[in-house]
Design a protein around this motif. Structure first.
Motif, PDB file in Angstrom:
ATOM      1  N   ASN A  56     -36.636 -17.612 -57.348  1.00  0.00           N
ATOM      2  CA  ASN A  56     -37.218 -16.636 -56.415  1.00  0.00           C
ATOM      3  C   ASN A  56     -38.432 -17.182 -55.679  1.00  0.00           C
ATOM      4  OD1 ASN A  56     -37.041 -14.052 -55.275  1.00  0.00           O
ATOM      5  ND2 ASN A  56     -38.660 -13.268 -56.616  1.00  0.00           N
ATOM      6  N   LEU A  57     -38.749 -18.464 -55.878  1.00  0.00           N
ATOM      7  CA  LEU A  57     -39.984 -19.008 -55.325  1.00  0.00           C
ATOM      8  C   LEU A  57     -39.835 -19.569 -53.922  1.00  0.00           C
ATOM      9  CD1 LEU A  57     -41.455 -20.830 -58.472  1.00  0.00           C
ATOM     10  CD2 LEU A  57     -41.966 -18.534 -57.589  1.00  0.00           C
ATOM     11  N   LYS A  81     -32.567 -10.804 -65.586  1.00  0.00           N
ATOM     12  CA  LYS A  81     -33.440 -10.080 -64.657  1.00  0.00           C
ATOM     13  C   LYS A  81     -33.956 -11.018 -63.574  1.00  0.00           C
ATOM     14  CE  LYS A  81     -35.120  -6.481 -67.806  1.00  0.00           C
ATOM     15  NZ  LYS A  81     -36.317  -5.926 -68.504  1.00  0.00           N
ATOM     16  N   ASN A  82     -34.290 -12.249 -63.967  1.00  0.00           N
ATOM     17  CA  ASN A  82     -34.762 -13.239 -62.991  1.00  0.00           C
ATOM     18  C   ASN A  82     -33.678 -13.559 -61.968  1.00  0.00           C
ATOM     19  OD1 ASN A  82     -37.162 -13.346 -64.429  1.00  0.00           O
ATOM     20  ND2 ASN A  82     -36.576 -15.172 -65.591  1.00  0.00           N
ATOM     21  N   ILE A  83     -32.441 -13.663 -62.423  1.00  0.00           N
ATOM     22  CA  ILE A  83     -31.328 -13.923 -61.501  1.00  0.00           C
ATOM     23  C   ILE A  83     -31.182 -12.771 -60.519  1.00  0.00           C
ATOM     24  CG2 ILE A  83     -28.822 -14.188 -61.331  1.00  0.00           C
ATOM     25  CD1 ILE A  83     -28.896 -15.555 -64.064  1.00  0.00           C
ATOM     26  N   ALA A  84     -31.258 -11.546 -61.026  1.00  0.00           N
ATOM     27  CA  ALA A  84     -31.105 -10.362 -60.172  1.00  0.00           C
ATOM     28  C   ALA A  84     -32.191 -10.301 -59.109  1.00  0.00           C
ATOM     29  CB  ALA A  84     -31.131  -9.101 -61.023  1.00  0.00           C
ATOM     30  N   ASN A  85     -33.396 -10.710 -59.449  1.00  0.00           N
ATOM     31  CA  ASN A  85     -34.512 -10.651 -58.496  1.00  0.00           C
ATOM     32  C   ASN A  85     -34.355 -11.624 -57.341  1.00  0.00           C
ATOM     33  OD1 ASN A  85     -35.931  -8.656 -59.899  1.00  0.00           O
ATOM     34  ND2 ASN A  85     -36.973 -10.154 -61.206  1.00  0.00           N
ATOM     35  N   SER A  86     -33.689 -12.743 -57.559  1.00  0.00           N
ATOM     36  CA  SER A  86     -33.599 -13.772 -56.524  1.00  0.00           C
ATOM     37  C   SER A  86     -32.211 -13.909 -55.895  1.00  0.00           C
ATOM     38  CB  SER A  86     -34.020 -15.126 -57.104  1.00  0.00           C
ATOM     39  OG  SER A  86     -33.232 -15.440 -58.234  1.00  0.00           O
ATOM     40  N   CYS A  87     -31.165 -13.479 -56.597  1.00  0.00           N
ATOM     41  CA  CYS A  87     -29.785 -13.702 -56.123  1.00  0.00           C
ATOM     42  C   CYS A  87     -29.026 -12.381 -56.104  1.00  0.00           C
ATOM     43  CB  CYS A  87     -29.070 -14.716 -57.005  1.00  0.00           C
ATOM     44  SG  CYS A  87     -29.964 -16.259 -57.268  1.00  0.00           S
ATOM     45  N   LEU A 109     -28.659  -7.366 -64.881  1.00  0.00           N
ATOM     46  CA  LEU A 109     -28.154  -8.034 -63.682  1.00  0.00           C
ATOM     47  C   LEU A 109     -27.770  -7.047 -62.594  1.00  0.00           C
ATOM     48  CD1 LEU A 109     -27.476 -10.948 -62.744  1.00  0.00           C
ATOM     49  CD2 LEU A 109     -25.144 -10.530 -63.484  1.00  0.00           C
ATOM     50  N   VAL A 110     -27.068  -5.984 -62.966  1.00  0.00           N
ATOM     51  CA  VAL A 110     -26.533  -5.069 -61.954  1.00  0.00           C
ATOM     52  C   VAL A 110     -27.573  -4.098 -61.415  1.00  0.00           C
ATOM     53  CG1 VAL A 110     -24.207  -5.221 -62.882  1.00  0.00           C
ATOM     54  CG2 VAL A 110     -25.730  -3.409 -63.686  1.00  0.00           C
ATOM     55  N   GLU A 111     -28.806  -4.140 -61.953  1.00  0.00           N
ATOM     56  CA  GLU A 111     -29.857  -3.292 -61.401  1.00  0.00           C
ATOM     57  C   GLU A 111     -30.122  -3.606 -59.939  1.00  0.00           C
ATOM     58  OE1 GLU A 111     -33.323  -3.628 -63.796  1.00  0.00           O
ATOM     59  OE2 GLU A 111     -32.544  -2.405 -65.439  1.00  0.00           O
ATOM     60  N   LYS A 112     -29.907  -4.884 -59.573  1.00  0.00           N
ATOM     61  CA  LYS A 112     -30.122  -5.278 -58.175  1.00  0.00           C
ATOM     62  C   LYS A 112     -28.914  -5.972 -57.552  1.00  0.00           C
ATOM     63  CE  LYS A 112     -35.133  -5.675 -58.601  1.00  0.00           C
ATOM     64  NZ  LYS A 112     -36.331  -6.545 -58.385  1.00  0.00           N
ATOM     65  N   CYS A 113     -27.947  -6.375 -58.367  1.00  0.00           N
ATOM     66  CA  CYS A 113     -26.748  -7.051 -57.846  1.00  0.00           C
ATOM     67  C   CYS A 113     -25.624  -6.034 -57.693  1.00  0.00           C
ATOM     68  CB  CYS A 113     -26.330  -8.182 -58.786  1.00  0.00           C
ATOM     69  SG  CYS A 113     -27.552  -9.498 -58.957  1.00  0.00           S
ATOM     70  N   PHE A 114     -25.641  -5.319 -56.557  1.00  0.00           N
ATOM     71  CA  PHE A 114     -24.666  -4.247 -56.341  1.00  0.00           C
ATOM     72  C   PHE A 114     -23.370  -4.733 -55.709  1.00  0.00           C
ATOM     73  CE2 PHE A 114     -28.955  -2.293 -55.611  1.00  0.00           C
ATOM     74  CZ  PHE A 114     -29.030  -1.663 -56.839  1.00  0.00           C
ATOM     75  N   ARG A 115     -23.344  -6.009 -55.280  1.00  0.00           N
ATOM     76  CA  ARG A 115     -22.198  -6.499 -54.519  1.00  0.00           C
ATOM     77  C   ARG A 115     -21.166  -7.217 -55.384  1.00  0.00           C
ATOM     78  NH1 ARG A 115     -24.332 -10.026 -49.711  1.00  0.00           N
ATOM     79  NH2 ARG A 115     -22.095  -9.991 -49.259  1.00  0.00           N
ATOM     80  N   ILE A 116     -21.354  -7.221 -56.697  1.00  0.00           N
ATOM     81  CA  ILE A 116     -20.420  -7.916 -57.588  1.00  0.00           C
ATOM     82  C   ILE A 116     -19.021  -7.314 -57.469  1.00  0.00           C
ATOM     83  CG2 ILE A 116     -19.838  -8.420 -59.990  1.00  0.00           C
ATOM     84  CD1 ILE A 116     -22.794  -8.493 -60.615  1.00  0.00           C
TER      85      ILE A 116
END
Length: 474
Positions: A56-57, A81-87, A109-116
């Motif tokens: 995410n940097l 969670k780190n993956i979800a924040n950046s990808c 992961l799915v908290e932010k990855c809605f396109r899976i």
């Protein structure tokens, strides 16, 4: 990796699987790979959750669509969670061989990855129905699970209600799946592939409920291997409700009779059928020969068929490309003669465990079946070096050759053949007891078939294995 990242910034696909990359490499990825869409970190165990935080940097990795984290058992919930924040744009997720994967990892992961849209979790025994409840916010179209004991009918109910566009379901060896699961899947109009092999609690009632729904119309591939409670009733229903079925596996469905075989022949869209381990007879093969459009047929361990049945089928199956009659020890050279005359498009043949096959059969096969790519002659104990010479002359497209337990084929001939094919397996050991015959092809007596080894035999086998491994290492 530093040189690659600085010199190849336009990379779209990056496979780092089975490498020793650390968090330092993870820091490089977002700094340089701005267009990266496909990333495999499978079995890379030296980076940590902190390394995933680095994603995410920078400006890179935000276009990531496909991610493979198979075997990365060091990743915790925080890592996901780190993956979800950046990808957050991930659509295809593969996490195989992950015994540490839990429902909480998926939820993070799915908290932010809605396109899976597709998930592959084979070898994740701790995933349960809760993970599918969390995935209900996504538009899943493909699911692959295997060997999970925590998945129940509730999971399939989530699928039926929340994933109307689901087209690929692979849920193999899930012991908690029952007829209720099939009933829940029946509304899925887009479903084209369903694999429920080894889901042993499934029966005729569940399959009938599934086939009565709209899902049966578009289904093209159906695998019900080892669903031992199924019978002819299910096959009759399949012939009535599945006009587009191309691939069907009923391996080890022991209650299948001639009536079921007859209705398989009515499914004119079929191109591949697996009836291995069933009670099919010569009469059934004659009935199946009326189909005329089958390209693949598997009959492994079908002990009631003889040369007569195989010949009758092959004479009417001129477009046959794959035939598996392995461990049908009653078959002889006659089936090879028929193949060489009628099935000239054959690309794959498995005759492992057929001890009556001789060099003359391989000579005929090599002379006529010139498109052969895959051949398994393991346990064909009468074959000699001559058969390999014939294969080199006639089957120039041969790519995969298996010849285990071929005592009369020398190591020198096998070595020469290895330079011709892409993949080869060879041994000159005697056939295992479960083959049912000795090194000369003679049936074992009941006394000889006792496969329970003594303590001394086990110790000897272990010593031989260790010695063999040391010799290969040298």
């Amino acid at each position: 990796m530093r040189h690659i990242s600085e010199g190849c910034a336009g990379v779209l696909f990056l496979n780092l699987s089975n490498t020793n990359i650390t968090n330092r490499t993870m820091r490089l990825l977002p700094r340089h790979f701005y267009n990266l869409q496909n990333l495999s970190l499978a079995y890379c165990r030296k980076f940590t959750d902190k390394g995933l935080q680095y994603l995410n940097l920078g400006n890179g990795c935000h276009k990531l669509i496909y991610l493979d984290l198979s075997g990365c058992t060091q990743i915790s919930v925080q890592g996901f969670k780190n993956i979800a924040n950046s990808c957050s744009g991930i659509m295809h997720l593969t996490i195989n061989d992950m015994p540490t994967l839990t429902d909480n990892c998926v939820k993070a992961l799915v908290e932010k990855c809605f396109r899976i849209t597709s998930i592959v979790f084979t070898g994740a025994p701790h995933i349960s129905d809760g993970a599918f409840k969390a995935l209900s916010t996504c538009n899943l179209r493909k699911i692959r699970f295997e060997g999970n004991k925590r998945i129940t009918d509730t999971c399939f109910k989530f699928m039926g209600k929340n994933f109307p566009n689901m087209n690929h379901i692979y849920m193999v060896d899930c012991k908690g799946v029952t007829d209720s699961s099939l009933r829940a899947l029946s509304p899925l109009r887009q479903l084209t592939m369903l694999n429920l092999a080894n889901c042993v609690r499934i029966g005729d009632v569940g399959l009938r409920n599934f086939l009565d729904g709209p899902a049966s119309i578009n289904i093209r591939e159906l695998n019900l291997s080892n669903c031992v409670h199924l019978s002819d009733t299910s096959v009759v229903k399949l012939s009535e409700r599945c006009p587009n079925l191309n691939y069907l596996s009923l391996r080890n469905v022991e209650h299948l009779t001639h009536l079921g075989i007859e209705h398989i022949a009515y499914i004119l869209s079929l191109v591949s059928v697996d009836l291995s381990g069933t009670d099919i007879s010569n009469e059934g093969l004659v009935t199946l020969s009326r189909h005329k459009k089958l390209k693949e047929l598997s009959l492994s361990e079908c002990y009631r068929i003889t040369d007569v049945g195989i010949q009758a089928f092959c004479k009417s199956s001129l477009i046959l490309e794959l035939l598996d009659v392995s461990y049908c020890s009653q078959l002889s050279d006659e089936i090879i003669k028929t193949l060489a005359i009628y099935c000239l498009k054959l690309t794959s043949l498995n005759i492992a465990g057929c001890p009556k096959i001789t060099d003359s059969a391989i000579e005929m096969l090599s002379a006529k079946c010139r498109y052969l790519h895959i051949l398994d002659i393991s346990g064909c104990v009468l074959l000699t070096d001559q058969s390999l010479e014939d294969l080199q002359i006639g089957c120039r497209q041969l790519r995969i050759l298996k010849m285990l337990y071929c005592r009369q084929i020398s190591k020198e001939a096998a070595d020469r053949m290895s330079s011709v094919v892409q993949q080869q397996e060879y041994s000159s050991n005697d056939p295992p007891h479960w083959f049912g015959y000795d090194c000369e092809g003679k049936p074992l007596t009941e006394k000889n078939q006792d496969t329970t080894p003594s303590k001394e035999a086990l110790e000897l086998t272990l010593k031989e294995s260790l010695l063999s491994s040391e010799e290969e290492a040298v």
